[in-house]
Design a protein around this motif. Structure first.
Motif, PDB file in Angstrom:
ATOM      1  N   UNK B 137     -53.309 -39.013  69.978  1.00 19.08           N
ATOM      2  CA  UNK B 137     -54.422 -38.137  70.369  1.00 19.08           C
ATOM      3  C   UNK B 137     -54.664 -37.084  69.299  1.00 19.08           C
ATOM      4  N   UNK B 138     -53.575 -36.668  68.674  1.00 16.02           N
ATOM      5  CA  UNK B 138     -53.690 -35.665  67.606  1.00 16.02           C
ATOM      6  C   UNK B 138     -54.506 -36.216  66.432  1.00 16.02           C
ATOM      7  N   UNK B 139     -54.265 -37.476  66.138  1.00 14.55           N
ATOM      8  CA  UNK B 139     -54.950 -38.180  65.048  1.00 14.55           C
ATOM      9  C   UNK B 139     -56.235 -38.767  65.606  1.00 14.55           C
ATOM     10  N   UNK B 140     -57.345 -38.059  65.489  1.00 14.15           N
ATOM     11  CA  UNK B 140     -58.561 -38.551  66.150  1.00 14.15           C
ATOM     12  C   UNK B 140     -59.322 -39.552  65.293  1.00 14.15           C
ATOM     13  N   UNK B 141     -59.196 -39.430  64.009  1.00 14.20           N
ATOM     14  CA  UNK B 141     -59.898 -40.344  63.103  1.00 14.20           C
ATOM     15  C   UNK B 141     -59.623 -39.911  61.691  1.00 14.20           C
ATOM     16  N   UNK B 142     -60.331 -40.505  60.758  1.00 14.41           N
ATOM     17  CA  UNK B 142     -60.105 -40.178  59.358  1.00 14.41           C
ATOM     18  C   UNK B 142     -60.368 -38.686  59.116  1.00 14.41           C
ATOM     19  N   UNK B 143     -59.360 -37.996  58.643  1.00 16.40           N
ATOM     20  CA  UNK B 143     -59.456 -36.559  58.349  1.00 16.40           C
ATOM     21  C   UNK B 143     -59.921 -35.746  59.554  1.00 16.40           C
ATOM     22  N   UNK B 144     -59.652 -36.250  60.720  1.00 14.24           N
ATOM     23  CA  UNK B 144     -60.120 -35.593  61.929  1.00 14.24           C
ATOM     24  C   UNK B 144     -58.925 -35.408  62.871  1.00 14.24           C
ATOM     25  N   UNK B 145     -58.451 -34.165  62.948  1.00 11.70           N
ATOM     26  CA  UNK B 145     -57.252 -33.889  63.733  1.00 11.70           C
ATOM     27  C   UNK B 145     -57.562 -32.971  64.894  1.00 11.70           C
ATOM     28  N   UNK B 146     -56.783 -33.107  65.972  1.00 10.09           N
ATOM     29  CA  UNK B 146     -56.895 -32.167  67.086  1.00 10.09           C
ATOM     30  C   UNK B 146     -56.081 -30.917  66.730  1.00 10.09           C
ATOM     31  N   UNK B 147     -56.550 -30.202  65.709  1.00  8.30           N
ATOM     32  CA  UNK B 147     -55.854 -29.013  65.223  1.00  8.30           C
ATOM     33  C   UNK B 147     -56.850 -27.871  65.171  1.00  8.30           C
ATOM     34  N   UNK B 148     -56.543 -26.787  65.886  1.00 13.04           N
ATOM     35  CA  UNK B 148     -57.478 -25.664  65.919  1.00 13.04           C
ATOM     36  C   UNK B 148     -57.287 -24.764  64.700  1.00 13.04           C
ATOM     37  N   UNK B 149     -58.325 -23.985  64.428  1.00 16.54           N
ATOM     38  CA  UNK B 149     -58.321 -23.134  63.231  1.00 16.54           C
ATOM     39  C   UNK B 149     -57.167 -22.154  63.159  1.00 16.54           C
ATOM     40  N   UNK B 150     -56.650 -21.795  64.334  1.00 11.92           N
ATOM     41  CA  UNK B 150     -55.573 -20.797  64.320  1.00 11.92           C
ATOM     42  C   UNK B 150     -54.196 -21.430  64.521  1.00 11.92           C
ATOM     43  N   UNK B 151     -54.130 -22.774  64.498  1.00 15.38           N
ATOM     44  CA  UNK B 151     -52.851 -23.434  64.782  1.00 15.38           C
ATOM     45  C   UNK B 151     -52.159 -23.949  63.528  1.00 15.38           C
ATOM     46  N   UNK B 152     -50.840 -23.975  63.613  1.00 15.64           N
ATOM     47  CA  UNK B 152     -50.037 -24.682  62.615  1.00 15.64           C
ATOM     48  C   UNK B 152     -49.302 -25.813  63.317  1.00 15.64           C
ATOM     49  N   UNK B 153     -49.092 -26.898  62.592  1.00 14.19           N
ATOM     50  CA  UNK B 153     -48.204 -27.938  63.089  1.00 14.19           C
ATOM     51  C   UNK B 153     -46.798 -27.365  62.968  1.00 14.19           C
ATOM     52  N   UNK B 154     -46.070 -27.349  64.081  1.00 17.73           N
ATOM     53  CA  UNK B 154     -44.732 -26.733  64.046  1.00 17.73           C
ATOM     54  C   UNK B 154     -43.634 -27.784  63.997  1.00 17.73           C
ATOM     55  N   UNK B 155     -43.729 -28.789  64.879  1.00 18.59           N
ATOM     56  CA  UNK B 155     -42.653 -29.782  64.959  1.00 18.59           C
ATOM     57  C   UNK B 155     -43.203 -31.149  65.334  1.00 18.59           C
ATOM     58  N   UNK B 156     -42.468 -32.157  64.951  1.00 17.99           N
ATOM     59  CA  UNK B 156     -42.728 -33.510  65.417  1.00 17.99           C
ATOM     60  C   UNK B 156     -41.604 -33.830  66.400  1.00 17.99           C
ATOM     61  N   UNK B 157     -41.995 -34.158  67.631  1.00 16.90           N
ATOM     62  CA  UNK B 157     -40.993 -34.427  68.669  1.00 16.90           C
ATOM     63  C   UNK B 157     -40.867 -35.931  68.847  1.00 16.90           C
ATOM     64  N   UNK B 158     -39.721 -36.465  68.492  1.00 19.29           N
ATOM     65  CA  UNK B 158     -39.524 -37.909  68.623  1.00 19.29           C
ATOM     66  C   UNK B 158     -38.626 -38.159  69.825  1.00 19.29           C
ATOM     67  N   UNK B 159     -39.166 -38.823  70.867  1.00 18.23           N
ATOM     68  CA  UNK B 159     -38.339 -39.072  72.044  1.00 18.23           C
ATOM     69  C   UNK B 159     -37.064 -39.812  71.635  1.00 18.23           C
TER      70      UNK B 159
END
Ligand SMILES: Cc1cc2nc3c(=O)[nH]c(=O)nc-3n(C[C@H](O)[C@H](O)[C@H](O)COP(=O)(O)OP(=O)(O)OC[C@H]3O[C@@H](n4cnc5c(N)ncnc54)[C@H](O)[C@@H]3O)c2cc1C
Ligand code: FES
Ligand code: FES
Lengths: 154, 269
Positions: B137-159
């Motif tokens: 869901x985060x990866x919506x398409x080419x160069x298109x991320x579900x990332x807001x202007x004020x957000x940083x990617x903090x962690x990748x959670x691998x079950x």
């Protein structure tokens, strides 16, 4: 912006987005650092930052505050360099020489982590450094010899 | 241009909200892009983003962890290590980070392909709090991320998961001489002679990573014998669904490569 270049504290005024590669060559006269592609593909611009290998074309000045940058100009003064230089010479591992500063820095970075690498590990360690002339074998053998004869230096 | 160089995550998030700066982690994508007139937010000194941690449910890889650091870390799953070990060369792996790999929104990102098959979640932070989003869901398409202007990617959670069998293939190289590259990752687990899980994803063939959960479902619960019978139907379903972007190498050729990769993977059953 303050950092250490070859052991000496230096400072740089200018755009934090500038490439370390350009600053080293143009402002600090480190001409050993070569520009082959500016895309991270060739390794000619490789330097060590805090003992880790980076391509200086892919490093922005703002990211190296307080870090220690080592180029061939500084590394040249060390015993480790003497061992690598001797081995490269003896095995005729240098032709046009363009790739060699990057090769030497990559070899040093590899040996710092792994003083007794296998041939495969040397190839892997130098895999980001392109050479148009030598076909790599002589370079790989030279690093192997430097590791043997320079045993204890790394 | 301004130099934003936070030392703590809190400072970084504050600057992210207050300025128009572009997060800079390892710089291996940004410096090649060489954007003009940008101010970078240098997050490469934020220690909180550089840890690999573990809790009951997840292995948590900090966005600022480099590929080299991951290869040296015991908590990082083997399948991830296999993919990461094939990224470029040491100088790039020393600089390149997991957050930066996601941050481009590229279908070629090798760690992201593994995040797809391992059902990873992305933890995003801003001064206002956190969001946790499934990687697909985060990866919506080419160069298109579900990332807001004020957000940083903090962690990748691998079950945390036990992986019985996996396949990872990267065909072709990235360098100037290689004309094409396709990557594939698949996981298959059985329990009591039945397919318990199957996950397969392709990288670098379309605008985004391709995984088809609907097709995977047709295999679930089948006995190993039934699954073997189903192989060709399963492959055909993929081929009917996959729409590849046109590249320098014909889409038909690349589709044939995908088919072979999938067929090899199904041999694991
Ligand atoms: C020669 C070469 C070979 C390469 N080979 C491969 C390969 O084989 N496989 C592969 O997958 N990639 C490859 N890459 C691409 C690159 O190295 C990776 O994508 C790497 O993971 C990028 O990480 P970085 O930290 O350097 O990113 P940066 O360049 O620092 O950032 C990349 C993007 O992510 C954003 N970003 C970074 N961190 C965050 C964060 N925490 N929150 C929000 N946004 C963020 C940035 O703003 C930017 O848009 C290669 C690159 C080069 C130059
Ligand atoms: S000039 Fe930096 S890698 Fe080629
Ligand atoms: S000696 Fe000429 S490029 Fe290596």
């Amino acid at each position: 912006m303050n950092f250490y270049l070859n052991g000496k504290p230096v400072s740089h005024e200018g755009d934090p987005a500038a490439r370390l590669l350009d600053v080293l060559r143009d402002d600090f006269d480190c001409k050993s650092v070569k520009c082959g592609c500016k895309e991270g593909e060739c390794g000619a611009c490789a330097v060590l930052i805090d003992d880790v290998l980076y391509n200086s074309c892919c490093v922005a000045m703002g990211s190296i505050e307080e870090a220690h940058v080592l180029t061939l100009e500084g590394f040249r003064e060390t015993k480790q360099f003497a061992a690598l230089s001797k081995a490269f010479g003896e095995l005729s591992a240098v032709q046009c020489g363009f790739c060699i500063p990057g090769m030497v820095m990559a070899s040093h970075a590899l040996l710092l982590k792994n003083p007794h690498p296998t041939t495969d590990e040397i190839r892997e360690g130098l895999s980001g450094n392109l050479c148009r002339c030598t076909g790599y074998n002589a370079i790989v053998n030279a690093v192997e010899n430097a590791a043997k004869e320079g045993d204890g230096l790394w | 241009m301004v130099n934003y160089a936070p030392k703590t995550l809190q400072e970084a998030l504050k600057l992210r909200q207050e300025t128009q700066s572009v997060p800079y982690a390892g710089g291996t994508d940004l410096m090649v892009e060489n954007r003009k007139d940008v101010s970078y937010l240098f997050i490469n000194r934020v220690a909180e983003l550089q840890q690999v941690l573990e809790d009951e449910a997840y292995i948590r890889i900090g966005s600022g962890v480099t590929f080299t650091q991951a290869l040296e870390n015991k908590l990082v799953p083997e399948l991830m290590k296999e993919a990461v070990s094939k990224i470029a060369a040491p100088a790039i792996r020393n600089a390149g980070t997991f957050g930066g790999n996601l941050g481009n929104g590229s279908a070629k990102a090798d760690s992201v392909l593994i995040e797809y098959v391992m059902d990873a979640k992305i933890r995003l932070l801003s001064v206002n709090g956190e969001r946790i989003v499934d990687v697909d869901r985060f990866y919506k398409g080419r160069r298109d991320l579900d990332l807001r202007d004020d957000e940083l990617i903090a962690e990748i959670l691998i079950p945390k998961q036990k992986i019985e069998k996996y396949a990872y293939q990267k065909v072709g190289g990235r360098n100037a001489l290689a004309i094409s590259r396709i990557s594939f990752a698949g996981i298959v687990d059985t329990q009591d002679g039945k397919i318990k899980r199957i996950a397969a994803a392709f990288g670098a063939v379309a605008d985004t990573v391709l995984r088809y959960k609907e097709i995977e479902k047709t295999m679930l619960g089948k006995t190993v014998e039934e699954a073997k019978e189903l192989r060709e139907t399963y492959i055909k379903a993929y081929m009917d669904n996959m729409v590849l972007t046109r590249g320098r190498v014909s889409a038909e050729y690349r589709k044939a490569v995908c088919e072979n990769l999938l067929r090899d993977f199904l041999e694991l059953i």
